[in-house]
Write an enzyme that holds these catalytic residues in place. Structure first.
Site, short mmCIF file in Angstrom:
data_model
loop_
_atom_site.label_atom_id
_atom_site.label_comp_id
_atom_site.label_asym_id
_atom_site.label_seq_id
_atom_site.Cartn_x
_atom_site.Cartn_y
_atom_site.Cartn_z
N LYS A 269 0.85 -1.20 0.00
CA LYS A 269 0.00 0.00 0.00
C LYS A 269 0.89 1.25 0.00
O LYS A 269 1.79 1.38 0.82
CB LYS A 269 -0.91 0.01 1.23
CG LYS A 269 -2.02 -1.03 1.19
CD LYS A 269 -2.87 -1.00 2.43
CE LYS A 269 -3.87 0.14 2.40
NZ LYS A 269 -4.82 0.05 3.54
N ILE A 270 0.57 2.14 -0.92
CA ILE A 270 1.36 3.35 -1.11
C ILE A 270 0.41 4.56 -1.06
O ILE A 270 -0.65 4.53 -1.69
CB ILE A 270 2.08 3.33 -2.47
CG1 ILE A 270 3.06 2.14 -2.55
CG2 ILE A 270 2.80 4.64 -2.74
CD1 ILE A 270 4.29 2.27 -1.71
#
Length: 214
Positions: free
Chosen positions: A83-84
């Site tokens: 997750k960014i």
């Protein structure tokens, strides 16, 4: 449509799996903190428990920090999706991680333009947060509809994970729009089973069965 569970709780995952409704999991530092203990051990246990994608969150202000943490996170299992955050530095990280064969989930998306940028950067998944928009008296599900239209217009590969789901209607609307995934808290998944007419019908059938065998 796939159902991901938004949790870090193994018991919830096992219950959803028993129902045949666990296609993946999304987590974040807040969910991890609720479970306590060694967060690395929790992550590894989740990756073993879940057959589908497991989104683990990278934390950092710069692309280099996000890339380094992302490459560390994928060591927890072959099903890890990093997750960014939806930031310029985040999208830099997405491009580098993609070049290394790492799947990414761009999170905290609140506008169609953010989603378009994430898709162009090479995100595997895009997570619009519908409940948080609803909480500001905006239309979270309209955001999902707009994103789906943009992705279809240009045959983009990114998949949409409808996130910040607050109730079953969010899931129903997402499915009608053709969203690829809904990630839901366990409580919402459980609510999706319920309808008063189902309960009333079961009560009647049980009563009549008892009468037949009385």
């Amino acid at each position: 449509m796939q159902f991901f569970l938004d949790t870090a709780n193994l018991a919830e995952m096992r219950a959803a799996k028993a129902w045949g409704l666990l296609d993946g999991v999304t987590t974040n530092p807040t969910l991890m903190a609720r479970e306590g203990g060694d967060w690395r051990a929790v992550m590894q246990a989740i990756c073993r428990e879940v057959e589908g994608p497991v989104s683990l969150e990278a934390v950092g202000d710069t692309a280099d920090e996000l890339i380094a943490m992302g490459l560390d996170l994928v060591r927890n299992g072959p099903n890890v999706v990093v997750k960014i955050p939806m930031t310029p530095e985040g999208l830099k990280a997405v491009r580098v991680l993609r070049s290394k064969g790492v799947d990414t989930n761009v999170t905290l998306v609140f506008s169609p333009m953010q989603a378009l940028l994430a898709a162009k950067a090479g995100a595997s998944f895009i997570s619009p947060f519908v409940g948080r928009l609803d909480g500001l008296s905006q239309d979270g599900m309209q955001l999902v509809a707009d994103i789906m239209a943009i992705l279809r217009n240009y045959s983009m590969e990114a998949r949409v994970i409808v996130a910040s789901v607050r109730h079953p209607r969010h899931v129903a609307e997402a499915a009608l729009m053709g969203a690829h995934v809904a990630t839901v808290p366990f409580a919402v998944l459980r609510q999706m089973f319920d309808h008063p007419l189902t309960s009333a019908g079961l009560e009647m059938f049980n009563k009549d069965w008892a009468a037949l065998n009385g």
